[in-house]
Design a protein around this motif. Structure first.
Motif, PDB file in Angstrom:
ATOM      1  N   TYR A 191      -6.165   6.242  -0.411  1.00  0.00           N
ATOM      2  CA  TYR A 191      -6.900   7.635  -0.618  1.00  0.00           C
ATOM      3  C   TYR A 191      -6.864   8.208  -2.133  1.00  0.00           C
ATOM      4  O   TYR A 191      -5.941   7.886  -2.847  1.00  0.00           O
ATOM      5  CB  TYR A 191      -6.033   8.834   0.275  1.00  0.00           C
ATOM      6  CG  TYR A 191      -5.800   8.412   1.545  1.00  0.00           C
ATOM      7  CD1 TYR A 191      -6.923   9.244   2.498  1.00  0.00           C
ATOM      8  CD2 TYR A 191      -5.091   7.624   2.211  1.00  0.00           C
ATOM      9  CE1 TYR A 191      -6.869   9.119   3.980  1.00  0.00           C
ATOM     10  CE2 TYR A 191      -5.204   7.564   3.726  1.00  0.00           C
ATOM     11  CZ  TYR A 191      -6.089   8.365   4.448  1.00  0.00           C
ATOM     12  OH  TYR A 191      -6.040   7.879   5.633  1.00  0.00           O
ATOM     13  N   GLN A 225      -1.592   9.792   0.240  1.00  0.00           N
ATOM     14  CA  GLN A 225      -1.211  10.030   1.700  1.00  0.00           C
ATOM     15  C   GLN A 225       0.000   9.049   1.788  1.00  0.00           C
ATOM     16  O   GLN A 225      -0.037   8.171   2.760  1.00  0.00           O
ATOM     17  CB  GLN A 225      -2.041   9.989   2.455  1.00  0.00           C
ATOM     18  CG  GLN A 225      -3.634  10.674   2.275  1.00  0.00           C
ATOM     19  CD  GLN A 225      -3.609  12.139   2.491  1.00  0.00           C
ATOM     20  OE1 GLN A 225      -3.061  12.646   3.420  1.00  0.00           O
ATOM     21  NE2 GLN A 225      -3.906  13.030   1.392  1.00  0.00           N
ATOM     22  N   THR A 226       1.175   9.513   1.388  1.00  0.00           N
ATOM     23  CA  THR A 226       2.206   8.474   1.636  1.00  0.00           C
ATOM     24  C   THR A 226       3.172   9.147   2.792  1.00  0.00           C
ATOM     25  O   THR A 226       2.808  10.206   3.205  1.00  0.00           O
ATOM     26  CB  THR A 226       3.145   8.654   0.609  1.00  0.00           C
ATOM     27  OG1 THR A 226       3.436   9.879  -0.127  1.00  0.00           O
ATOM     28  CG2 THR A 226       2.923   7.642  -0.408  1.00  0.00           C
ATOM     29  N   PHE A 227       4.036   8.214   3.473  1.00  0.00           N
ATOM     30  CA  PHE A 227       4.751   8.762   4.741  1.00  0.00           C
ATOM     31  C   PHE A 227       6.030   9.205   3.496  1.00  0.00           C
ATOM     32  O   PHE A 227       6.924   8.363   3.546  1.00  0.00           O
ATOM     33  CB  PHE A 227       5.207   7.447   5.491  1.00  0.00           C
ATOM     34  CG  PHE A 227       4.010   7.005   6.083  1.00  0.00           C
ATOM     35  CD1 PHE A 227       3.000   7.770   6.576  1.00  0.00           C
ATOM     36  CD2 PHE A 227       3.961   5.530   6.151  1.00  0.00           C
ATOM     37  CE1 PHE A 227       1.756   7.161   7.172  1.00  0.00           C
ATOM     38  CE2 PHE A 227       2.644   5.144   7.026  1.00  0.00           C
ATOM     39  CZ  PHE A 227       1.689   6.107   7.302  1.00  0.00           C
ATOM     40  N   ALA A 228       6.072  10.347   3.865  1.00  0.00           N
ATOM     41  CA  ALA A 228       7.102  11.076   2.664  1.00  0.00           C
ATOM     42  C   ALA A 228       8.645  10.505   2.927  1.00  0.00           C
ATOM     43  O   ALA A 228       9.398  10.319   2.113  1.00  0.00           O
ATOM     44  CB  ALA A 228       7.152  12.498   2.668  1.00  0.00           C
ATOM     45  N   ARG A 245       0.348  -0.807   1.276  1.00  0.00           N
ATOM     46  CA  ARG A 245       0.301  -0.376   2.827  1.00  0.00           C
ATOM     47  C   ARG A 245      -0.938  -1.365   3.347  1.00  0.00           C
ATOM     48  O   ARG A 245      -0.935  -1.431   4.413  1.00  0.00           O
ATOM     49  CB  ARG A 245       0.424   0.852   3.125  1.00  0.00           C
ATOM     50  CG  ARG A 245       0.564   1.557   4.553  1.00  0.00           C
ATOM     51  CD  ARG A 245       0.775   3.015   4.386  1.00  0.00           C
ATOM     52  NE  ARG A 245      -0.527   3.460   3.887  1.00  0.00           N
ATOM     53  CZ  ARG A 245      -0.502   5.098   3.439  1.00  0.00           C
ATOM     54  NH1 ARG A 245       0.454   5.885   3.631  1.00  0.00           N
ATOM     55  NH2 ARG A 245      -1.598   5.592   3.197  1.00  0.00           N
ATOM     56  N   MET A 272       9.660   8.181   4.782  1.00  0.00           N
ATOM     57  CA  MET A 272       9.907   6.536   4.920  1.00  0.00           C
ATOM     58  C   MET A 272      10.181   5.858   3.512  1.00  0.00           C
ATOM     59  O   MET A 272       9.499   6.351   2.509  1.00  0.00           O
ATOM     60  CB  MET A 272       8.753   5.878   5.641  1.00  0.00           C
ATOM     61  CG  MET A 272       8.594   6.584   7.030  1.00  0.00           C
ATOM     62  SD  MET A 272       7.221   5.904   7.925  1.00  0.00           S
ATOM     63  CE  MET A 272       8.013   4.852   9.094  1.00  0.00           C
ATOM     64  N   THR A 306      -2.102  -4.893   6.280  1.00  0.00           N
ATOM     65  CA  THR A 306      -2.744  -5.003   7.333  1.00  0.00           C
ATOM     66  C   THR A 306      -3.766  -6.235   7.385  1.00  0.00           C
ATOM     67  O   THR A 306      -4.422  -6.414   8.167  1.00  0.00           O
ATOM     68  CB  THR A 306      -3.669  -3.773   7.612  1.00  0.00           C
ATOM     69  OG1 THR A 306      -4.804  -3.734   6.689  1.00  0.00           O
ATOM     70  CG2 THR A 306      -2.778  -2.404   7.394  1.00  0.00           C
ATOM     71  N   VAL A 350       4.867  -0.363   8.267  1.00  0.00           N
ATOM     72  CA  VAL A 350       3.821   0.381   9.521  1.00  0.00           C
ATOM     73  C   VAL A 350       2.455  -0.283   9.374  1.00  0.00           C
ATOM     74  O   VAL A 350       1.940  -0.769  10.324  1.00  0.00           O
ATOM     75  CB  VAL A 350       3.814   2.054   8.882  1.00  0.00           C
ATOM     76  CG1 VAL A 350       2.744   2.404   9.915  1.00  0.00           C
ATOM     77  CG2 VAL A 350       5.253   2.451   9.329  1.00  0.00           C
ATOM     78  N   GLY A 351       2.241  -0.745   8.067  1.00  0.00           N
ATOM     79  CA  GLY A 351       0.877  -1.497   7.745  1.00  0.00           C
ATOM     80  C   GLY A 351       0.858  -2.713   8.551  1.00  0.00           C
ATOM     81  O   GLY A 351       0.072  -3.132   9.239  1.00  0.00           O
ATOM     82  N   ALA A 387      -9.910   0.250  11.475  1.00  0.00           N
ATOM     83  CA  ALA A 387      -8.694  -0.495  10.805  1.00  0.00           C
ATOM     84  C   ALA A 387      -8.268  -1.672  11.201  1.00  0.00           C
ATOM     85  O   ALA A 387      -8.133  -2.629  10.580  1.00  0.00           O
ATOM     86  CB  ALA A 387      -7.612   0.400  10.592  1.00  0.00           C
ATOM     87  N   ARG A 388      -8.367  -1.704  12.626  1.00  0.00           N
ATOM     88  CA  ARG A 388      -7.972  -3.117  13.315  1.00  0.00           C
ATOM     89  C   ARG A 388      -9.073  -4.133  13.052  1.00  0.00           C
ATOM     90  O   ARG A 388      -8.887  -5.289  13.012  1.00  0.00           O
ATOM     91  CB  ARG A 388      -8.011  -2.801  14.716  1.00  0.00           C
ATOM     92  CG  ARG A 388      -6.813  -2.109  15.078  1.00  0.00           C
ATOM     93  CD  ARG A 388      -6.357  -1.990  16.553  1.00  0.00           C
ATOM     94  NE  ARG A 388      -4.733  -1.705  16.396  1.00  0.00           N
ATOM     95  CZ  ARG A 388      -3.675  -2.497  16.431  1.00  0.00           C
ATOM     96  NH1 ARG A 388      -3.901  -3.904  16.537  1.00  0.00           N
ATOM     97  NH2 ARG A 388      -2.672  -2.010  16.424  1.00  0.00           N
ATOM     98  N   TYR A 422     -11.283   5.936  13.796  1.00  0.00           N
ATOM     99  CA  TYR A 422     -10.395   5.447  12.416  1.00  0.00           C
ATOM    100  C   TYR A 422      -9.544   4.214  12.671  1.00  0.00           C
ATOM    101  O   TYR A 422      -9.716   3.232  12.259  1.00  0.00           O
ATOM    102  CB  TYR A 422      -9.580   6.512  12.189  1.00  0.00           C
ATOM    103  CG  TYR A 422      -9.406   6.610  10.746  1.00  0.00           C
ATOM    104  CD1 TYR A 422      -9.486   5.713   9.677  1.00  0.00           C
ATOM    105  CD2 TYR A 422      -8.384   7.694  10.286  1.00  0.00           C
ATOM    106  CE1 TYR A 422      -9.258   5.863   8.344  1.00  0.00           C
ATOM    107  CE2 TYR A 422      -8.081   7.982   8.719  1.00  0.00           C
ATOM    108  CZ  TYR A 422      -8.621   6.838   8.034  1.00  0.00           C
ATOM    109  OH  TYR A 422      -8.190   6.821   6.833  1.00  0.00           O
ATOM    110  N   HIS A 423      -8.695   4.300  13.689  1.00  0.00           N
ATOM    111  CA  HIS A 423      -7.847   3.258  14.058  1.00  0.00           C
ATOM    112  C   HIS A 423      -8.378   1.903  14.520  1.00  0.00           C
ATOM    113  O   HIS A 423      -7.765   0.724  14.158  1.00  0.00           O
ATOM    114  CB  HIS A 423      -6.549   3.581  14.787  1.00  0.00           C
ATOM    115  CG  HIS A 423      -6.961   4.196  16.114  1.00  0.00           C
ATOM    116  ND1 HIS A 423      -7.254   3.136  17.283  1.00  0.00           N
ATOM    117  CD2 HIS A 423      -7.557   5.176  16.680  1.00  0.00           C
ATOM    118  CE1 HIS A 423      -7.582   3.742  18.259  1.00  0.00           C
ATOM    119  NE2 HIS A 423      -7.873   4.684  18.015  1.00  0.00           N
ATOM    120  N   ARG A 440      -8.117   1.218   3.479  1.00  0.00           N
ATOM    121  CA  ARG A 440      -8.305   1.902   2.538  1.00  0.00           C
ATOM    122  C   ARG A 440      -7.169   2.645   1.586  1.00  0.00           C
ATOM    123  O   ARG A 440      -6.071   2.719   2.599  1.00  0.00           O
ATOM    124  CB  ARG A 440      -9.329   3.123   2.968  1.00  0.00           C
ATOM    125  CG  ARG A 440      -8.473   4.156   3.865  1.00  0.00           C
ATOM    126  CD  ARG A 440      -9.133   5.453   4.334  1.00  0.00           C
ATOM    127  NE  ARG A 440      -9.617   6.275   3.209  1.00  0.00           N
ATOM    128  CZ  ARG A 440      -9.946   7.240   3.079  1.00  0.00           C
ATOM    129  NH1 ARG A 440     -10.066   7.943   4.420  1.00  0.00           N
ATOM    130  NH2 ARG A 440     -10.316   8.128   2.324  1.00  0.00           N
TER     131      ARG A 440
END
Lengths: 287, 240, 318, 420
Positions: free
Chosen positions: B85, B89-92, B150, B94, B154, B102-103, B77-78, B73-74, B83
């Motif tokens: 969702y 799917q948040t970083f609750a 997010r 943060m 990237t 983070v992105g 992304a690189r 997966y990662h 993508r």
């Protein structure tokens, strides 16, 4: 071919497994319904054992005390859910790990306060002899505990698969939100799961007092094995707990004999690690 | 110039269930490709396979000239696929700024650079006033924006958007469409899953229709709207 | 970031001043224990708080450090060499064990850490080169930094304070780095983190290695302080659990959580236990267990989280 | 609640007031430190040991004479009848805490000697601190053989250690062989995997080999286990003539039940611990009968010291009705030994007390112990002590060895399980 003690070891291992299964089933049920590992499970067992001891002091044999102990533990489990665990579920996932851990420390402290750290056992219990099958000897208490484990497993299975409430519980375990939408009272289901899971460990405590003795820290050894059994079988799976328990019993006894008793738990832990690394959901667990 | 993404005959099975059974898709550079289909057609699974979140059982995914199926997966992304969702799917715990940072850290390992990049991206998607709000306190519409931000942070070549319009009010949807046009304007290729055809039609350059895990149509939005197979998939077999 | 540094400086000065003024072995011992637990809690916090992978096996790393120091003393090497090798051993074990185990999540991971640490404990109990269940007693040497043995508690408090400051500085740096952001993202949502290029396993592994190394350092200090190592009091499950509880009571994933947790723990475990446990009847356990229950049910963000909320509220009000 | 408030209040006071006011020795007081596990797992034992030491202190400081060294001497005669003062410190049963309080006793309370501290692990760390500060450390009751093998200059132990106790078990077996025409060759050795168990296992294996026995199997097992099936099968398969075992209570009950279940009716000689716990007979009933176990002490021996019943009565008033046991009797004795040494030293200088301790020579008849006497070797180990062998007969512990103190003869050979 000379079998030596192998048949005896196999029988002993399976019987030890039945005892582990008895303790693990309640744990896996609670986990299945609400994703909570009750780290105080061993202390629930300890309470059940003290209760059984109390009944024996007024002349009631452990086997006869079993229904009362199971009922008492049912009420205790439901009570603990209502006043405590319910709040943990509202917090982050760690809250339930540490909350039940706090419960472990608290219950152990209370037991030590009320009963001191003395080791106590039921005297003059029924079933102290052994049954002989050719070269194999089976302790009567182990036999009774194994039968008890089977009965508990069957009752639990029938309850979950074939009753309305059991189906509600399964629905809750699959999707809490959907269950709420379907009109299932999730709080009631959770309290019921804690009650039934605790009643199972109540039955385990009563049967265990036939062979074992109780002291405030007695839960630790059994609970650790129960966690491994439950994770090995797959969190939430009752059949998994049963299979896992018997595997652990066999590995412990055979490993103890053929390798060395001093390291008899290493094969058990290795078994767990290997199984979950290959199948992260455990033997019979769902993802 | 070849297509940026070329998915060929993808298969994905969960046990006996065939979630994908012959999914193909081509996304041209700088264009918006719409992926539509009825409920349970396998759109989200298709995204999961392309982005590397799950491994396809069989088939081929070529991205920017290289095969990527089965890569972690990662790593995908690189390579430049980002993508969002369907179920956010948040970083609750943060804040918006932290989450987007983070992105941004993917291309800017220095924290100060990443934060600057994140701040720009937040402004770009219109979340500027909420940059210090915790992810869990946002409205659904803002959570979806946060996910887009997010992903954009990237600096992807390909953006996979999974039902970003669902549940938005007409006004919000309007703003979202404007945002999509700006993203396209930056040269980012978009593949977008939408449940409702009408939303996509005005902005999509190309439409792929998925039904029961299989690509049943690929062509212009106009052709899609007039294709009997597509209509049947949505409306059921014609009444005779 | 700046406020973190200022608080750290003030704390260190205050602790140093306190140690110099009180001169009372009991209170100095309490201070040393609190600092050591703060270090252990913080090291655990890196992997279990920030990255959210709850470990119940940190006694294993603690043991690496303690046995490293003990072996060095046994074989007449410098304690510093022992500490270094203990740290290396802990890091190596973290790498070897962490790599497969980070494929697991949640309870499966936690129980795997219990299993790994238990295997380690059983191994040590049966390993002759570590003197098995009997453990190793240090040979006395003349006091000083070379032998790392002292006849006073003061140097110990300062050593522990230095390590504590180091670990806090590392945590401040972590919070303001890519790794800190990544770990928090992994804890919040591993899947979403992967979608923006975060290799969860690699970052968790780095956190675990750092955590193991710091825990081993604390373990060797403890061993040099008590001058005896023995599996039961170094490697057993309750040690791992104490470490975890310090982290949780203080507040997971928060800079000052472990320090506050350690203060509470040291006070309860050493002082209240001495006052209330007189009959050996477990009243201290009752209080401690009750406190953990209350925190878990009412303030799951721990003491540090609660303090933060209070400040935030005051800021809003003012 | 009151106690909690008191505790919190005291803590605040400590934090603000700085050093705890140290009690300076009055002119006519000799301050001795005593480290005991007053809280924690061993707190109940610790409280009894404290009562025993206080009794000895009061007898020494008093006028009433008993047939025990220093009792009734009105303090230390050679130092102007200065009174003995004991300062108790709590080890919590933890090695690090024991070291801390030892240091505190030495640096703050300025004690002239330290007694302590029950568990071997705490004695180990506390005595190291005494060594660092050059203060005599007298250990009444820790049994790990290693303690006196550390080359310490300031360490003395009055109790025999596990090596001696195990020798006693072999001497008993040798006597039994002669008396009962029994010829054991193969020993099965079972012990838990702790400091206590491992120490016993090592020394037993060594002595067994020296005495010409075969170790049929050597089973170390994890303490507090949930089942002992493989352990018992290993013992059974090794076909031994006698089983030597060391376990704490929970495991000892489990072993007995499993031995019975598997029909293992081989004579058992146990190394005290769980096998002399009051819970042992309570938990097993008649199945406890015929077990042999080593112990340090028993009241039902043929008395050599007529003072023992009297002292036991005095002790019962302080212990809530409990009788003297091996631990308390040894701690009682330790106070008399240190008082005797100080009296002979005619000084409170640590070096003088150490020299006097080293020259100790007390007749067993002047102690409450069933020993020949108290005399230290170069390592600081008392060489005149020994253990007892008890057998459970009709639900009672009876002393069966050594013969000159035995209350009953041993019952041997022992009947099979189904005939008990």
């Amino acid at each position: 071919m000379e079998l030596g003690p192998l048949p005896q070891l196999l029988v002993s291992g399976v019987l030890a497994g039945f005892v582990f299964a008895l303790i693990a089933m309640g744990l896996t049920l609670i986990f299945g319904v609400m994703d909570v590992v009750n780290f105080a499970h061993g202390e629930f067992l300890m309470i059940a054992m003290y209760l059984t001891l109390g009944f024996s002091l007024v002349g009631l044999q452990p086997v006869l005390a079993l229904p009362f102990v199971a009922l008492a533990l049912f009420l205790f489990g439901a009570f603990v859910y209502r006043i405590f665990v319910r709040r943990l579920l509202e917090g982050p996932p760690e809250a339930s790990i540490f909350g039940t851990f706090g419960l472990l420390v608290l219950l152990q402290g209370l037991a030590q306060f009320f009963f001191t750290s003395d080791v106590r056992s039921v005297n003059n219990a029924w079933f102290t002899g052994a049954v002989r099958l050719g070269p194999i000897r089976i302790g009567e208490p182990e036999l009774v505990a194994a039968l008890g484990a089977l009965v508990v497993a069957i009752v639990l299975y029938v309850f979950i698969e074939y009753t309305e409430t059991g189906r509600g519980m399964r629905a809750t375990s699959e999707d809490r939100i959907a269950a709420t939408l379907m009109g299932i009272d999730v709080q009631r289901m959770n309290a019921l799961a804690w009650g039934i899971g605790s009643a199972c460990v109540g039955a385990a405590g009563a049967l265990l007092m036939l062979t074992y003795q109780v002291y405030p820290r007695v839960g630790a050894e059994f609970a650790l094995t129960a966690f491994v059994v439950v994770a090995l079988g797959g969190f939430g799976s009752i059949q998994g707990a049963f299979v896992g328990a018997i595997l652990v019993g066999l590995v412990e006894v055979l490993g103890g004999f053929y390798i060395s008793p001093a390291v008899k738990l290493i094969p058990v832990y290795l078994l767990y690690l290997i199984v979950v690394l290959l199948r992260p959901q455990g033997l019979l667990g769902r993802r | 110039m070849s297509a940026l993404l070329d998915v060929e005959n993808l298969q994905k099975r969960f046990g006996s269930l065939r979630a994908l059974d012959g999914f193909s898709l081509t996304a041209e550079r700088g264009k918006l490709t719409g992926l539509i289909g009825p409920n349970g057609a396998g759109k989200t699974t298709a995204f999961a396979c392309i982005s590397g979140a799950t491994k396809p059982t069989a088939g081929k995914i070529v991205f920017d000239g290289g095969e990527i199926e089965g890569k972690p997966y990662h790593r995908v992304a690189r390579l430049g696929i980002a993508r969002t969702y369907q179920v956010v799917q948040t970083f609750a715990e943060m804040t918006v700024l932290e989450a987007v940072t983070v992105g941004a850290l993917m291309r800017h390992p220095r924290l100060s650079d990443a934060r600057a990049k994140a701040a720009d991206t937040i402004e770009f998607v219109g979340l500027g006033p909420k940059r210090d709000t915790l992810g869990k306190s946002l409205t659904i519409a803002d959570k979806k924006r946060l996910e887009v931000a997010r992903a954009l942070a990237t600096e992807p070549a390909l953006l996979l958007l999974d039902e970003v319009m669902a549940g938005l009010t007409p006004a919000e949807a309007q703003a979202a469409v404007a945002l999509l046009r700006e993203i396209l304007g930056r040269g980012i290729t978009i593949v977008m899953v939408e449940h409702v055809m009408e939303v996509l039609m005005p902005i999509a350059d190309h439409i792929v229709v998925l039904s029961a895990g299989k690509t049943i149509f690929s062509g212009t939005p106009h052709a899609a709207a007039n294709d009997p197979a597509v209509l049947e998939a949505y409306l059921g077999p014609p009444i005779t | 970031m700046r406020s973190g540094l200022v608080i750290l400086l003030v704390t260190c000065v205050a602790v140093a001043a306190f140690a110099l003024i009180v001169q009372n072995p009991f209170l100095l011992d309490l201070t040393f224990a609190a600092l050591l637990y703060a270090v252990l809690g913080q090291a655990w916090n890196w992997v279990s708080g920030y990255a959210g992978q709850v470990s119940f096996g940190h006694a294993l790393f603690f043991g690496c450090g303690a046995y490293g120091a003990a072996l060095a003393n046994w074989h007449h090497f410098s304690p510093w060499l022992g500490i270094a090798s203990g740290i290396v051993a802990a890091a190596a074990i973290a790498l070897a064990v962490g790599f497969p185990c980070f494929a697991l999540r949640g309870h499966y991971f936690s129980i795997a850490t219990i299993a790994v640490a238990a295997i380690g404990e059983i191994y040590v109990k049966n390993a002759d080169w570590l003197n098995g269940a009997v453990g190793i007693e240090f040979k006395l040497a003349s006091a000083g930094l070379g032998s790392l043995q002292f006849t006073s508690k003061l140097p110990w408090v300062f050593l522990a304070l230095a390590v504590f400051a180091l670990v806090q500085l590392a945590t401040i740096a972590l919070e303001n780095s890519r790794m800190g952001y990544y770990l928090r993202a992994i804890r919040a949502n591993q899947d979403a983190a992967a979608s923006v290029g975060v290799d969860a396993r690699a970052w968790e592994l780095r956190a675990l290695i750092a955590s193991a190394a710091a825990t081993a350092l604390a373990g060797s200090l403890y061993a040099q302080y008590t001058l005896v190592v023995e599996p039961e009091s170094i490697l057993a499950l309750p040690i791992s659990i104490s470490i975890a509880l310090v982290g949780v009571v203080g507040g997971l994933g928060q800079l000052w959580g472990p320090a506050l947790g350690a203060l509470t723990y040291a006070f309860l475990a050493k002082y209240v236990a001495a006052q209330l446990g007189g009959s050996g009847r477990g009243l201290d356990l009752v209080i401690y267990g009750g406190l953990i229950c209350l925190i878990a049910a009412l303030r799951p963000s721990g003491i540090a989280g609660y303090v933060r909320e209070l400040f935030a509220r005051r800021r809003l009000a003012g | 609640m009151k106690r909690l408030i008191a505790a919190l209040g005291a803590a605040l006071l400590l934090a603000t007031a700085g050093p705890v006011a140290s009690v300076q020795a009055a002119d006519k007081e000799i301050v001795i430190g005593s480290i005991l596990p007053l809280t924690g797992t061993f707190a109940q034992t610790g409280a009894l040991l404290k009562a025993g030491q206080e009794l000895a202190r009061d007898l020494i400081n008093g006028h009433v004479s008993y047939p025990v060294t220093m009792a009734g001497s009105d303090g230390i005669p050679s130092l102007g009848h200065a009174k003995i003062k004991l300062i108790f410190a709590d080890s919590q049963g933890r090695p690090d805490q024991a070291a801390t309080v030892a240091e505190q006793l030495i640096t703050q309370d300025h004690v002239v000697a330290i007694l302590g501290s029950y568990t071997s692990a705490t004695t180990q760390t506390a005595s190291l601190r005494a060594e660092q500060y050059k203060i005599p450390f007298l250990n009444p009751d820790s049994s790990n053989p290693q303690l006196t093998e550390r080359g310490l200059h300031w360490f003395f132990r009055i109790s025999p250690h596990d090596g001696t106790f195990t020798e006693n078990m072999f001497q008993f077996m040798a006597d039994l062989k002669k008396a009962k025409n029994w010829n054991p060759k193969r020993i099965a050795l079972v012990h838990e995997d702790t400091l206590f168990g491992k120490g016993f296992g090592d020394v037993t294996e060594e002595i067994a080999k020296r005495e010409g026995y075969t170790i049929a199997t050597h089973v170390a097992y994890p303490a507090n286990t949930s089942e002992v099936q493989s352990e018992v099968q290993k013992v059974k398969a090794s076909n031994p003539d006698v089983i030597f075992i060391a376990s704490y209570l929970s495991d000892s009950l489990l072993y007995m039940k499993t031995f019975k279940q598997q029909g293992v009716d081989i004579p058992i000689i146990a190394q005290d611990a769980g096998f002399v716990d009051p819970g042992f007979i309570a938990g097993l009933g008649k199945d406890a009968n015929y077990m042999f176990t080593r112990d340090t002490y028993a009241l039902n021996i043929k008395q050599r010291n007529l003072g023992v019943p009297l002292i036991n009565e005095l002790y019962k008033q302080r212990s809530g009705g409990k009788n003297l046991d091996g631990n308390v009797a040894r701690d009682f004795t330790a106070v008399t030994v240190i008082a005797d040494a100080i009296n002979r030293a005619k000084s409170t200088q640590p070096e003088a007390i150490r020299a006097a301790l080293a020259a100790t020579n007390i007749d067993g008849k002047r102690t409450v112990m069933p020993w020949k006497g108290i005399k230290f070797n170069d390592h600081g180990q008392n060489t005149e002590g020994a253990g007892l062998i008890l057998q459970i007969q009709d639900g009672q512990y009876q002393t069966v060895w050594p013969g000159f103190v035995a209350s009953k003869p041993p019952i041997f050979p022992i009947p099979a399980w189904d005939k008990r």
